[in-house]
Design an enzyme around this catalytic site. Structure first.
Site, mmCIF file in Angstrom:
data_model
loop_
_atom_site.group_PDB
_atom_site.id
_atom_site.type_symbol
_atom_site.label_atom_id
_atom_site.label_comp_id
_atom_site.label_asym_id
_atom_site.label_seq_id
_atom_site.Cartn_x
_atom_site.Cartn_y
_atom_site.Cartn_z
ATOM 1 N N SER A 1 0.836 -1.198 0.000
ATOM 2 C CA SER A 1 0.000 0.000 0.000
ATOM 3 C C SER A 1 0.871 1.248 0.000
ATOM 4 C CB SER A 1 -0.894 0.018 1.240
ATOM 5 O OG SER A 1 -1.492 1.294 1.385
ATOM 6 N N HIS B 1 -1.181 -1.158 -4.328
ATOM 7 C CA HIS B 1 -2.441 -0.910 -3.634
ATOM 8 C C HIS B 1 -2.579 0.581 -3.337
ATOM 9 C CE1 HIS B 1 -5.976 -2.199 -1.365
ATOM 10 N NE2 HIS B 1 -5.645 -1.286 -0.465
ATOM 11 N N ASP C 1 -4.891 3.468 -1.578
ATOM 12 C CA ASP C 1 -5.922 3.772 -0.581
ATOM 13 C C ASP C 1 -6.474 5.176 -0.784
ATOM 14 O OD1 ASP C 1 -6.006 1.416 1.200
ATOM 15 O OD2 ASP C 1 -3.893 1.882 1.507
ATOM 16 N N MET D 1 -9.110 7.895 0.430
ATOM 17 C CA MET D 1 -9.937 8.265 1.577
ATOM 18 C C MET D 1 -10.408 9.712 1.437
ATOM 19 S SD MET D 1 -7.626 6.620 4.629
ATOM 20 C CE MET D 1 -6.674 5.117 4.353
ATOM 21 N N HIS E 1 -8.607 1.008 -3.786
ATOM 22 C CA HIS E 1 -9.563 0.774 -2.704
ATOM 23 C C HIS E 1 -10.230 2.108 -2.371
ATOM 24 C CE1 HIS E 1 -10.056 -0.191 1.884
ATOM 25 N NE2 HIS E 1 -11.216 -0.023 1.280
ATOM 26 N N MET F 1 -12.463 4.425 -0.349
ATOM 27 C CA MET F 1 -13.104 4.667 0.943
ATOM 28 C C MET F 1 -13.732 6.045 0.867
ATOM 29 S SD MET F 1 -10.097 3.007 3.317
ATOM 30 C CE MET F 1 -8.844 3.157 2.022
ATOM 31 N N MET G 1 -11.147 -6.097 5.410
ATOM 32 C CA MET G 1 -10.345 -5.211 6.249
ATOM 33 C C MET G 1 -10.087 -5.908 7.577
ATOM 34 S SD MET G 1 -9.725 -2.642 4.382
ATOM 35 C CE MET G 1 -8.884 -1.687 5.663
ATOM 36 N N GLY H 1 -8.774 3.806 7.706
ATOM 37 C CA GLY H 1 -8.514 5.217 7.960
ATOM 38 C C GLY H 1 -7.040 5.533 8.118
ATOM 39 N N PHE H 2 -6.299 4.642 8.770
ATOM 40 C CA PHE H 2 -4.893 4.921 9.053
ATOM 41 C C PHE H 2 -4.050 3.657 8.934
ATOM 42 C CE2 PHE H 2 -7.449 8.013 11.307
ATOM 43 C CZ PHE H 2 -6.844 9.217 10.941
ATOM 44 N N GLY H 3 -2.822 3.818 8.480
ATOM 45 C CA GLY H 3 -1.897 2.701 8.416
ATOM 46 C C GLY H 3 -1.287 2.415 9.775
ATOM 47 N N GLY H 4 -0.592 1.271 9.872
ATOM 48 C CA GLY H 4 0.138 0.935 11.084
ATOM 49 C C GLY H 4 -0.678 0.318 12.197
ATOM 50 N N ASP I 1 -6.397 -6.705 4.197
ATOM 51 C CA ASP I 1 -5.700 -5.429 4.334
ATOM 52 C C ASP I 1 -5.742 -4.985 5.785
ATOM 53 O OD1 ASP I 1 -4.708 -2.857 4.220
ATOM 54 O OD2 ASP I 1 -6.163 -2.104 2.774
ATOM 55 N N GLY I 2 -4.547 -4.843 6.389
ATOM 56 C CA GLY I 2 -4.470 -4.296 7.737
ATOM 57 C C GLY I 2 -3.674 -5.166 8.685
ATOM 58 N N GLY I 3 -2.520 -4.693 9.093
ATOM 59 C CA GLY I 3 -1.727 -5.411 10.075
ATOM 60 C C GLY I 3 -1.065 -6.670 9.555
ATOM 61 N N GLY J 1 1.423 -2.210 4.095
ATOM 62 C CA GLY J 1 1.933 -0.860 3.909
ATOM 63 C C GLY J 1 3.164 -0.592 4.733
ATOM 64 N N SER J 2 2.963 -0.366 6.027
ATOM 65 C CA SER J 2 4.091 -0.033 6.896
ATOM 66 C C SER J 2 5.083 -1.184 6.995
ATOM 67 C CB SER J 2 3.581 0.357 8.297
ATOM 68 O OG SER J 2 2.767 -0.670 8.849
#
Length: 232
Positions: free
Chosen positions: A12, A37, A39, A41, A71, A73, A142, A147-150, A180-182, A202-203
């Site tokens: 991402s 990817h 994102d 928003m 994606h 949002m 998700m 809303g936020f990465g990390g 997507d996420g973590g 992402g991160s």
């Protein structure tokens, strides 16, 4: 379980250095990533404001030929779909809560020559798929609240992945199952075992440069591949 050769890594760019975005995307693809990817928003549907179709178009003009997975949002979503079709998106996914007519929004994407998908927040039921599986090329779960990465992976997503995988397999359709996420090196194998075949990170990817100051991302993407290759 998905064949290991079919697993795809989708970094991402939300976590990339936007001052050097073309270079960042070139490097991550050269390091073995499959998909870019994206994102999007709107600070309305989710509490953050990021990027729009001009950035997608700029990456295409820069020379990026890899699939771009957008994606959305945003709400309402239909107006933005056309902009990203024109900007060169490959996949366009959106949240069912952001569309007044889900079937119509999916068809807009497909009519524009892109692949279409639905995105499910942690508390959004999979029942939105009931009558539109034939118009879906990707299901994105998700594993954090968007809303936020990390953020940290929400464990209950694993059971939801199993349910989504069952739906896809029973449909007999060619539908990718993305998460997507973590997503990190220490949990990607478990996520794959639950049924995912496409992994947004992402991160975990772009943060590797900040930690080691490497020019490319071979190490972290290589470790993702190593974890996935050990699945049986």
């Amino acid at each position: 379980m998905t064949a290991t050769s079919d697993f795809q890594i989708a970094p991402s760019i939300l976590s990339a250095n936007f001052a050097k975005l073309g270079e960042e995307v070139d490097d991550v693809l050269a390091s073995g990533a499959d998909i870019v990817h994206f994102d999007v928003m709107d600070n309305h549907f989710v509490p953050n404001l990021t990027i729009g179709p001009m950035v997608c178009e700029a990456l295409r003009k820069h020379g990026v030929t890899a699939p771009i997975d957008v994606h959305l949002m945003v709400k309402p979503v239909d107006r933005v779909i056309g902009d990203f079709i024109d900007a060169g998106a490959t996949y366009i996914t959106f949240h069912p809560e952001a569309s007044e007519h889900i079937d119509r929004s999916l068809q807009l994407i497909r009519d524009g020559g892109c692949k279409a998908g639905l995105v499910f927040n942690p508390a959004t039921p999979l029942s939105y798929l009931d009558y539109v599986m034939d118009k879906v090329d990707m299901v994105l779960l998700m594993s954090v609240n968007p809303g936020f990465g990390g953020q940290s992976f929400i464990p209950s997503t694993l059971n939801k992945l199993r349910q989504a995988r069952q739906r896809i397999d029973e449909s007999g359709l060619d539908i990718r199952l993305e998460v997507d996420g973590g997503v990190k090196i220490d949990n990607i194998a478990e996520i794959a075992r639950a049924g995912a075949d496409t992994f947004v990170a992402g991160s975990a990817v772009f943060g590797a440069r900040q930690e080691s100051d490497l020019h490319r991302y071979d190490t972290v993407i290589g470790r993702f591949r190593e974890q996935l290759s050990q699945l049986t």
